[in-house]
Design a protein around this motif. Structure first.
Motif, PDB file in Angstrom:
ATOM      1  N   LEU A  43       0.806  -0.985   0.439  1.00 11.10           N
ATOM      2  CA  LEU A  43      -0.238  -0.125  -0.027  1.00 11.10           C
ATOM      3  C   LEU A  43       1.040   1.066   0.399  1.00 11.10           C
ATOM      4  CD1 LEU A  43      -2.274  -0.439   3.104  1.00 11.10           C
ATOM      5  CD2 LEU A  43      -3.348  -0.979   0.119  1.00 11.10           C
ATOM      6  N   SER A  44       2.120   1.166   0.664  1.00 11.39           N
ATOM      7  CA  SER A  44       2.435   2.608   0.947  1.00 11.39           C
ATOM      8  C   SER A  44       3.689   2.558  -0.975  1.00 11.39           C
ATOM      9  CB  SER A  44       3.928   2.125   2.174  1.00 11.39           C
ATOM     10  OG  SER A  44       4.922   1.046   1.511  1.00 11.39           O
ATOM     11  N   ARG A  45       3.610   1.707  -1.315  1.00 12.38           N
ATOM     12  CA  ARG A  45       3.902   2.344  -2.769  1.00 12.38           C
ATOM     13  C   ARG A  45       3.099   3.246  -3.563  1.00 12.38           C
ATOM     14  NH1 ARG A  45       5.754  -4.097  -4.896  1.00 12.38           N
ATOM     15  NH2 ARG A  45       6.673  -4.603  -3.201  1.00 12.38           N
ATOM     16  N   TYR A  46       1.958   2.982  -3.397  1.00  8.04           N
ATOM     17  CA  TYR A  46       0.801   4.178  -4.060  1.00  8.04           C
ATOM     18  C   TYR A  46       0.816   5.510  -3.576  1.00  8.04           C
ATOM     19  CZ  TYR A  46      -0.318  -0.055  -6.479  1.00  8.04           C
ATOM     20  OH  TYR A  46      -0.505  -1.766  -7.464  1.00  8.04           O
ATOM     21  N   ARG A  47       0.394   5.902  -4.744  1.00 10.15           N
ATOM     22  CA  ARG A  47      -0.138   7.540  -3.918  1.00 10.15           C
ATOM     23  C   ARG A  47      -0.828   7.883  -3.382  1.00 10.15           C
ATOM     24  NH1 ARG A  47       4.717  10.698  -6.532  1.00 10.15           N
ATOM     25  NH2 ARG A  47       7.003  10.131  -5.680  1.00 10.15           N
ATOM     26  N   GLN A  48      -1.930   6.638  -3.965  1.00  5.59           N
ATOM     27  CA  GLN A  48      -3.656   7.304  -4.357  1.00  5.59           C
ATOM     28  C   GLN A  48      -3.943   7.557  -2.870  1.00  5.59           C
ATOM     29  OE1 GLN A  48      -1.747   5.528  -6.075  1.00  5.59           O
ATOM     30  NE2 GLN A  48      -3.035   5.179  -7.943  1.00  5.59           N
ATOM     31  N   GLU A  49      -4.786   8.411  -2.450  1.00  8.71           N
ATOM     32  CA  GLU A  49      -5.775   8.220  -1.031  1.00  8.71           C
ATOM     33  C   GLU A  49      -6.219   7.506  -1.280  1.00  8.71           C
ATOM     34  OE1 GLU A  49      -9.314  10.912  -0.141  1.00  8.71           O
ATOM     35  OE2 GLU A  49      -7.457  12.382  -0.011  1.00  8.71           O
ATOM     36  N   GLY A  50      -6.258   7.082  -1.978  1.00 14.87           N
ATOM     37  CA  GLY A  50      -7.335   5.219  -1.875  1.00 14.87           C
ATOM     38  C   GLY A  50      -6.114   3.889  -0.582  1.00 14.87           C
ATOM     39  N   ALA A  51      -5.086   4.084  -0.997  1.00 17.14           N
ATOM     40  CA  ALA A  51      -4.249   3.233  -0.032  1.00 17.14           C
ATOM     41  C   ALA A  51      -3.474   3.571   0.382  1.00 17.14           C
ATOM     42  CB  ALA A  51      -2.884   3.290  -1.484  1.00 17.14           C
ATOM     43  N   THR A  52      -3.318   5.099   1.135  1.00 18.06           N
ATOM     44  CA  THR A  52      -3.300   5.398   2.536  1.00 18.06           C
ATOM     45  C   THR A  52      -4.577   5.457   3.068  1.00 18.06           C
ATOM     46  OG1 THR A  52      -2.232   7.683   1.171  1.00 18.06           O
ATOM     47  CG2 THR A  52      -2.365   7.712   3.844  1.00 18.06           C
ATOM     48  N   LYS A  53      -5.957   5.297   2.819  1.00 15.51           N
ATOM     49  CA  LYS A  53      -7.305   5.551   3.559  1.00 15.51           C
ATOM     50  C   LYS A  53      -7.094   4.100   4.006  1.00 15.51           C
ATOM     51  CE  LYS A  53     -10.867   7.513   2.741  1.00 15.51           C
ATOM     52  NZ  LYS A  53     -11.989   8.727   2.493  1.00 15.51           N
ATOM     53  N   GLU A  54      -6.969   3.066   2.613  1.00 17.19           N
ATOM     54  CA  GLU A  54      -6.851   1.653   3.070  1.00 17.19           C
ATOM     55  C   GLU A  54      -5.745   1.354   4.578  1.00 17.19           C
ATOM     56  OE1 GLU A  54      -7.247  -2.323   3.445  1.00 17.19           O
ATOM     57  OE2 GLU A  54      -9.264  -0.560   2.943  1.00 17.19           O
ATOM     58  N   ARG A  55      -4.121   1.674   5.014  1.00 16.10           N
ATOM     59  CA  ARG A  55      -3.491   1.770   5.720  1.00 16.10           C
ATOM     60  C   ARG A  55      -4.046   2.250   6.477  1.00 16.10           C
ATOM     61  NH1 ARG A  55       0.473   4.477   3.529  1.00 16.10           N
ATOM     62  NH2 ARG A  55       0.555   6.147   4.886  1.00 16.10           N
ATOM     63  N   LEU A  56      -4.697   3.225   7.417  1.00 17.49           N
ATOM     64  CA  LEU A  56      -5.381   3.817   7.920  1.00 17.49           C
ATOM     65  C   LEU A  56      -6.109   3.264   8.440  1.00 17.49           C
ATOM     66  CD1 LEU A  56      -4.793   7.072   7.490  1.00 17.49           C
ATOM     67  CD2 LEU A  56      -3.363   6.287   8.217  1.00 17.49           C
ATOM     68  N   ARG A  57      -7.162   2.639   7.841  1.00 16.36           N
ATOM     69  CA  ARG A  57      -8.127   1.834   8.356  1.00 16.36           C
ATOM     70  C   ARG A  57      -7.717   0.555   8.836  1.00 16.36           C
ATOM     71  NH1 ARG A  57     -12.871  -0.644   4.727  1.00 16.36           N
ATOM     72  NH2 ARG A  57     -10.935  -1.889   3.110  1.00 16.36           N
ATOM     73  N   ARG A  58      -6.874   0.104   8.165  1.00 13.51           N
ATOM     74  CA  ARG A  58      -5.851  -1.327   8.275  1.00 13.51           C
ATOM     75  C   ARG A  58      -5.586  -0.570  10.438  1.00 13.51           C
ATOM     76  NH1 ARG A  58      -3.027  -4.586   3.524  1.00 13.51           N
ATOM     77  NH2 ARG A  58      -5.243  -4.538   2.822  1.00 13.51           N
ATOM     78  N   ALA A  59      -5.104   0.006  10.483  1.00 12.50           N
ATOM     79  CA  ALA A  59      -4.362   0.351  11.491  1.00 12.50           C
ATOM     80  C   ALA A  59      -5.293   1.074  12.673  1.00 12.50           C
ATOM     81  CB  ALA A  59      -3.130   1.763  11.246  1.00 12.50           C
ATOM     82  N   ILE A  60      -6.600   1.176  12.723  1.00 11.55           N
ATOM     83  CA  ILE A  60      -7.553   1.589  13.350  1.00 11.55           C
ATOM     84  C   ILE A  60      -8.123  -0.149  13.918  1.00 11.55           C
ATOM     85  CG2 ILE A  60     -10.202   1.933  13.436  1.00 11.55           C
ATOM     86  CD1 ILE A  60      -8.940   4.023  12.202  1.00 11.55           C
TER      87      ILE A  60
END
Length: 210
Positions: free
Chosen positions: A109-126
């Motif tokens: 996920l960190s390889r992508y700059r799209q907001e969708g990738a960041t939101k998915e990573r944050l959702r996984r953190a939660i």
């Protein structure tokens, strides 16, 4: 004629009429283009001119007859606008749909700059924080907020706030169930010593079979 030209001419036009797709070919072309660009080397050029005629299609006699009848009914005399229009449509659709981030391993996920990738990573953190809290005694639990999620997964604070707001009901309920007060987060920078984000997509509730 190169294999790609045969795919484009043979399958591309058939898809326009029989509703197949060239998504795999488009992805391959895009990957090849990006790789060639990064390497600062020119893309390979066709070794022979493109044959824009239906006779060049790798189809059966029956399919060729059906295609010819359709083209005559639509008064199409040149295949190039037909193929170009369809390819542009498919490319735009693929760009809008984007990668399916929920199905990706966390490290990708960190390889992508799209907001969708960041939101998915944050959702996984939660989700990972919630799972940790449920499995540990009160003194080792963490209160979910922007600073904690940022310490665990990174990301912009404003975007983290947006994601937390999207899951506000779940977060509030989680804080009530194990009774987690705000004062639990005295050293958010230490959260990575306790919690690691699972790599496998299946480790998260929304990717598990229902």
């Amino acid at each position: 004629m190169t294999p790609f030209e045969r795919i484009l001419l043979g399958h591309g036009v058939l898809i326009c009429f029989f509703r197949f797709t060239l998504a795999d070919q488009l992805t391959s072309c895009n990957t090849a283009y990006e790789a060639a660009t990064k390497a600062a080397t020119p893309l390979p050029q066709p070794t022979e001119p493109l044959a824009w005629t239906i006779e060049a299609l790798d189809v059966s006699a029956q399919q060729l007859q059906e295609i010819r009848a359709y083209l005559l009914s639509q008064q199409v005399t040149d295949l190039r606008p037909v193929v170009t229009s369809w390819l542009l449509h498919e490319a735009e659709k693929m760009k809008q749909e984007g990668p399916h981030f929920a199905a990706m391993p966390t490290s990708q996920l960190s390889r992508y700059r799209q907001e969708g990738a960041t939101k998915e990573r944050l959702r996984r953190a939660i989700s990972a924080i919630m799972q940790w809290n449920r499995a540990n005694e009160p003194r080792r639990r963490w209160f979910l907020n922007v600073s904690l999620v940022k310490a665990l997964a990174g990301g912009r604070k404003d975007l983290i706030g947006v994601v937390l707001k999207e899951h506000q009901a779940d977060v509030d309920q989680h804080h009530q169930e194990p009774n987690i007060p705000r004062g639990y987060n005295k050293h958010t920078e230490l959260v990575q010593e306790d919690i690691q984000l699972p790599e496998e997509p299946e480790a998260y509730p929304w990717n598990r079979p229902k």
